[in-house]
Design a protein around this motif. Structure first.
Motif, PDB file in Angstrom:
ATOM      1  N   GLN A 194     110.466   8.265  19.071  1.00 17.03           N
ATOM      2  CA  GLN A 194     110.313   7.878  17.658  1.00 17.03           C
ATOM      3  C   GLN A 194     110.660   6.397  17.498  1.00 17.03           C
ATOM      4  O   GLN A 194     111.688   5.942  17.997  1.00 17.03           O
ATOM      5  CB  GLN A 194     111.260   8.751  16.824  1.00 17.03           C
ATOM      6  CG  GLN A 194     111.227   8.460  15.343  1.00 17.03           C
ATOM      7  CD  GLN A 194     112.164   9.393  14.586  1.00 17.03           C
ATOM      8  OE1 GLN A 194     112.102  10.616  14.737  1.00 17.03           O
ATOM      9  NE2 GLN A 194     113.035   8.827  13.782  1.00 17.03           N
ATOM     10  N   LYS A 247     111.147   3.536  14.595  1.00 19.89           N
ATOM     11  CA  LYS A 247     111.146   3.139  13.191  1.00 19.89           C
ATOM     12  C   LYS A 247     110.910   1.637  13.145  1.00 19.89           C
ATOM     13  O   LYS A 247     111.662   0.857  13.737  1.00 19.89           O
ATOM     14  CB  LYS A 247     112.476   3.487  12.515  1.00 19.89           C
ATOM     15  CG  LYS A 247     112.484   3.030  11.062  1.00 19.89           C
ATOM     16  CD  LYS A 247     113.601   3.613  10.268  1.00 19.89           C
ATOM     17  CE  LYS A 247     113.666   3.007   8.876  1.00 19.89           C
ATOM     18  NZ  LYS A 247     112.499   3.289   8.058  1.00 19.89           N
ATOM     19  N   ILE A 251     113.721   0.616  15.708  1.00 16.33           N
ATOM     20  CA  ILE A 251     114.833   1.479  16.094  1.00 16.33           C
ATOM     21  C   ILE A 251     114.208   2.645  16.857  1.00 16.33           C
ATOM     22  O   ILE A 251     113.361   3.363  16.323  1.00 16.33           O
ATOM     23  CB  ILE A 251     115.611   1.987  14.864  1.00 16.33           C
ATOM     24  CG1 ILE A 251     116.250   0.806  14.114  1.00 16.33           C
ATOM     25  CG2 ILE A 251     116.674   2.995  15.272  1.00 16.33           C
ATOM     26  CD1 ILE A 251     116.875   1.170  12.777  1.00 16.33           C
ATOM     27  N   TRP A 280     113.987  20.886  16.667  1.00 15.00           N
ATOM     28  CA  TRP A 280     113.751  19.433  16.717  1.00 15.00           C
ATOM     29  C   TRP A 280     115.075  18.785  17.121  1.00 15.00           C
ATOM     30  O   TRP A 280     116.038  18.843  16.356  1.00 15.00           O
ATOM     31  CB  TRP A 280     113.289  18.949  15.336  1.00 15.00           C
ATOM     32  CG  TRP A 280     112.837  17.529  15.304  1.00 15.00           C
ATOM     33  CD1 TRP A 280     113.609  16.433  15.130  1.00 15.00           C
ATOM     34  CD2 TRP A 280     111.496  17.058  15.445  1.00 15.00           C
ATOM     35  NE1 TRP A 280     112.843  15.304  15.145  1.00 15.00           N
ATOM     36  CE2 TRP A 280     111.544  15.652  15.342  1.00 15.00           C
ATOM     37  CE3 TRP A 280     110.266  17.676  15.654  1.00 15.00           C
ATOM     38  CZ2 TRP A 280     110.398  14.867  15.442  1.00 15.00           C
ATOM     39  CZ3 TRP A 280     109.139  16.876  15.747  1.00 15.00           C
ATOM     40  CH2 TRP A 280     109.212  15.490  15.639  1.00 15.00           C
ATOM     41  N   TYR A 325     117.211  15.463  18.750  1.00 12.67           N
ATOM     42  CA  TYR A 325     117.337  14.074  19.215  1.00 12.67           C
ATOM     43  C   TYR A 325     118.376  14.042  20.329  1.00 12.67           C
ATOM     44  O   TYR A 325     119.466  14.610  20.186  1.00 12.67           O
ATOM     45  CB  TYR A 325     117.782  13.152  18.076  1.00 12.67           C
ATOM     46  CG  TYR A 325     116.725  12.957  17.026  1.00 12.67           C
ATOM     47  CD1 TYR A 325     115.769  11.965  17.153  1.00 12.67           C
ATOM     48  CD2 TYR A 325     116.671  13.784  15.918  1.00 12.67           C
ATOM     49  CE1 TYR A 325     114.778  11.795  16.195  1.00 12.67           C
ATOM     50  CE2 TYR A 325     115.690  13.630  14.950  1.00 12.67           C
ATOM     51  CZ  TYR A 325     114.746  12.630  15.096  1.00 12.67           C
ATOM     52  OH  TYR A 325     113.765  12.484  14.155  1.00 12.67           O
ATOM     53  N   PRO A 342     119.625   7.791  20.943  1.00  8.92           N
ATOM     54  CA  PRO A 342     120.944   7.442  21.486  1.00  8.92           C
ATOM     55  C   PRO A 342     122.072   8.283  20.872  1.00  8.92           C
ATOM     56  O   PRO A 342     123.216   7.918  20.990  1.00  8.92           O
ATOM     57  CB  PRO A 342     121.087   5.965  21.072  1.00  8.92           C
ATOM     58  CG  PRO A 342     120.341   5.879  19.780  1.00  8.92           C
ATOM     59  CD  PRO A 342     119.232   6.890  19.854  1.00  8.92           C
ATOM     60  N   PHE A 343     121.734   9.375  20.222  1.00  8.04           N
ATOM     61  CA  PHE A 343     122.752  10.258  19.652  1.00  8.04           C
ATOM     62  C   PHE A 343     122.237  11.687  19.743  1.00  8.04           C
ATOM     63  O   PHE A 343     121.049  11.909  20.059  1.00  8.04           O
ATOM     64  CB  PHE A 343     123.030   9.901  18.174  1.00  8.04           C
ATOM     65  CG  PHE A 343     121.795   9.870  17.318  1.00  8.04           C
ATOM     66  CD1 PHE A 343     121.277  11.029  16.763  1.00  8.04           C
ATOM     67  CD2 PHE A 343     121.118   8.684  17.085  1.00  8.04           C
ATOM     68  CE1 PHE A 343     120.120  11.012  15.995  1.00  8.04           C
ATOM     69  CE2 PHE A 343     119.956   8.653  16.319  1.00  8.04           C
ATOM     70  CZ  PHE A 343     119.460   9.825  15.777  1.00  8.04           C
ATOM     71  N   TYR A 348     121.418  15.105  17.732  1.00  9.90           N
ATOM     72  CA  TYR A 348     121.196  15.647  16.385  1.00  9.90           C
ATOM     73  C   TYR A 348     120.169  16.761  16.513  1.00  9.90           C
ATOM     74  O   TYR A 348     119.127  16.582  17.137  1.00  9.90           O
ATOM     75  CB  TYR A 348     120.661  14.536  15.478  1.00  9.90           C
ATOM     76  CG  TYR A 348     120.493  14.916  14.028  1.00  9.90           C
ATOM     77  CD1 TYR A 348     121.563  14.839  13.143  1.00  9.90           C
ATOM     78  CD2 TYR A 348     119.261  15.324  13.522  1.00  9.90           C
ATOM     79  CE1 TYR A 348     121.405  15.168  11.800  1.00  9.90           C
ATOM     80  CE2 TYR A 348     119.099  15.652  12.182  1.00  9.90           C
ATOM     81  CZ  TYR A 348     120.174  15.563  11.328  1.00  9.90           C
ATOM     82  OH  TYR A 348     120.029  15.882   9.993  1.00  9.90           O
ATOM     83  N   ASP A 383     124.972  17.869  13.430  1.00  7.95           N
ATOM     84  CA  ASP A 383     125.088  16.417  13.499  1.00  7.95           C
ATOM     85  C   ASP A 383     126.411  16.112  14.187  1.00  7.95           C
ATOM     86  O   ASP A 383     127.458  16.175  13.559  1.00  7.95           O
ATOM     87  CB  ASP A 383     125.063  15.847  12.074  1.00  7.95           C
ATOM     88  CG  ASP A 383     125.158  14.340  12.047  1.00  7.95           C
ATOM     89  OD1 ASP A 383     125.078  13.723  13.121  1.00  7.95           O
ATOM     90  OD2 ASP A 383     125.318  13.774  10.951  1.00  7.95           O
ATOM     91  N   LYS A 413     129.474  18.207  13.212  1.00 12.57           N
ATOM     92  CA  LYS A 413     129.253  18.857  11.918  1.00 12.57           C
ATOM     93  C   LYS A 413     128.045  19.805  11.953  1.00 12.57           C
ATOM     94  O   LYS A 413     126.947  19.407  12.336  1.00 12.57           O
ATOM     95  CB  LYS A 413     129.040  17.775  10.852  1.00 12.57           C
ATOM     96  CG  LYS A 413     129.070  18.281   9.421  1.00 12.57           C
ATOM     97  CD  LYS A 413     128.871  17.109   8.472  1.00 12.57           C
ATOM     98  CE  LYS A 413     128.649  17.575   7.066  1.00 12.57           C
ATOM     99  NZ  LYS A 413     129.802  18.151   6.419  1.00 12.57           N
TER     100      LYS A 413
END
Lengths: 212, 215
Positions: free
Chosen positions: B56, B58, B67, B83, B85, B88-89, B91, B104, B107
């Motif tokens: 992805q 941006k 990004i 879905w 991610y 770099p993180f 999610y 997340d 969380k």
């Protein structure tokens, strides 16, 4: 006469002892922005940074990416988008101006924008309008606290004693409530973690550094 | 995050020209999209599962920056989507028959999509994008159809005013041979846009329901 001189010397000595933390502080550069203790969280060499983060307001939780970029010497852009790439907001702090390039409709409220401007200004733009400062007492020997008054308002700055880096800024008085800004990490150019909170309106912004 | 035209981008461009839709010639509008719709409908009927990696990007129009995030997605009929991610993180979003689960970092949250109009809309848009059949929703989008030698492209303009405020256009690109979704573009009114390129796509593999379990 000798007795008078002795007592006068004693009095001067007494006052010197009383004021020494302040005087020594000034001499050692304990002045935010003018010596050991910087008044900048992001200094002038900062160019850009990407943070994973979230914004909680009341019961609403928004998560995504914060992208901070210096556009010029007196301008920084702040963009917050969700993970899929849609912008929540795109702000610019340009001198005294606050430019809203875009904003998610449900966030576009004057009072919230004003608060976000204040919080991001506190985080990103060093305060150069300090009129009064007083060193306070810290319970933690590793930290140094200053009470600061400036055109922006009244604040408490907490510094790491060894590195001279800002660890916390709290607003002392404000109609909008108290902002509590904490930064963590020993990165040279930017903090690794940032937490801005405003309990009055239950606003929390949390940011974790990803990359430059 | 990379500069828009770094050396890596140029090298990739020359190494994998097929992945750049616009290198296959300019897109021309299809006046009668019935044939495309029919072919697509048949392909969708045969598709039970899809899994693919994605990149992805941006694009920040004014800042001349991108990004980049990476991840993997899985879809299983009827309404299961994972879905995720990974860079770099971390999610994760799972959509499973009316429930949305989001993890997340630490969380975790669970949302009943049916009780929340906004999430129901997000769910239908995500599902429509992944399956590529968003153009069937004529109440929400005005569709126009384009093609070049390698791809079909569907351009969707939102009709609902609340959607228009944050999305000016969605473009979905399909491979002309197998009608797989190869790219998704989401354009915002600000001029910023997000591209999601899918690759390593696998169709009708044995995707277990465990991948879509909401904890």
């Amino acid at each position: 006469m000798r007795s008078f001189l002795f007592h006068k010397s004693l009095l001067i000595f007494f006052f010197w002892i009383m004021l020494s933390p302040w005087i020594m502080g000034q001499q050692k550069g304990y002045v935010p922005g003018q010596g050991t203790f910087s008044n900048a969280i992001f200094d002038s060499s900062f160019e850009k940074a990407l943070y994973k983060g979230s914004l909680d307001i009341s019961k609403h939780h928004l998560s995504g990416l914060f992208y901070l970029k210096r556009i010029s010497l007196n301008s920084i852009r702040i963009l917050f988008s969700n993970e899929l790439g849609m912008n929540f907001f795109d702000f610019e702090l340009k001198g005294d101006e606050f430019i809203v390039h875009s904003c998610f409709p449900s966030l576009e409220r004057a009072s919230l924008l004003k608060l976000l401007e204040k919080d991001f200004r506190l985080l990103l733009i060093p305060d150069t309008t300090v009129t009064k400062m007083k060193r306070g007492r810290s319970k933690d020997p590793e930290l140094v606290i200053f009470g600061v008054k400036s055109k922006r308002g009244s604040f408490h700055y907490t510094y790491d004693k060894d590195s001279g880096k800002i660890r916390r800024i709290q607003t002392s008085r404000s109609i909008m409530g108290r902002t509590d800004l904490r930064v963590y990490g020993d990165e040279r150019l930017q903090p690794t973690k940032i937490h801005i909170s405003n309990p009055t309106i239950r606003l929390h912004i949390r940011m974790t550094f990803l990359s430059n | 995050m990379h500069m828009k035209y770094n050396l890596g981008t140029i090298l990739v461009f020359f190494m994998f020209p097929g992945s750049f839709v616009f290198s296959q010639g300019s897109l021309t509008e299809i006046n009668n999209p019935a044939s495309f719709k029919q072919k697509f409908s048949e392909a969708t009927r045969k598709t039970q599962t899809i899994e693919a990696d994605f990149i992805q990007e941006k694009n920040l129009s004014i800042l001349s920056e991108k990004i980049i995030t990476k991840g993997r997605f899985m879809f299983k009929k009827e309404k299961k989507l994972r879905w995720e991610y990974t860079e770099p993180f971390h999610y994760l979003i799972i959509l499973n028959n009316g429930t949305m689960f989001i993890q997340d970092e630490e969380k975790k949250s669970k949302i009943d999509i049916r009780s929340n109009k906004m999430f129901a809309e997000i769910n239908s848009i995500i599902m429509g994008c992944v399956q590529g059949n968003l153009f069937n929703d004529e109440k929400k989008f005005l569709s126009s159809f384009f093609e070049n030698s390698r791809s079909f492209m569907v351009k969707l303009k939102p009709l609902a005013s609340n959607l228009k405020e944050y999305l000016s256009e969605i473009r979905i690109f399909f491979d002309k041979d197998d009608l797989k979704v190869t790219r998704l573009e989401m354009h915002e009114p600000s001029g910023d846009y997000t591209n999601i390129d899918f690759f390593g796509e696998k169709i009708n593999t044995n995707l277990t329901d465990e991948k879509f379990l909401v904890p």
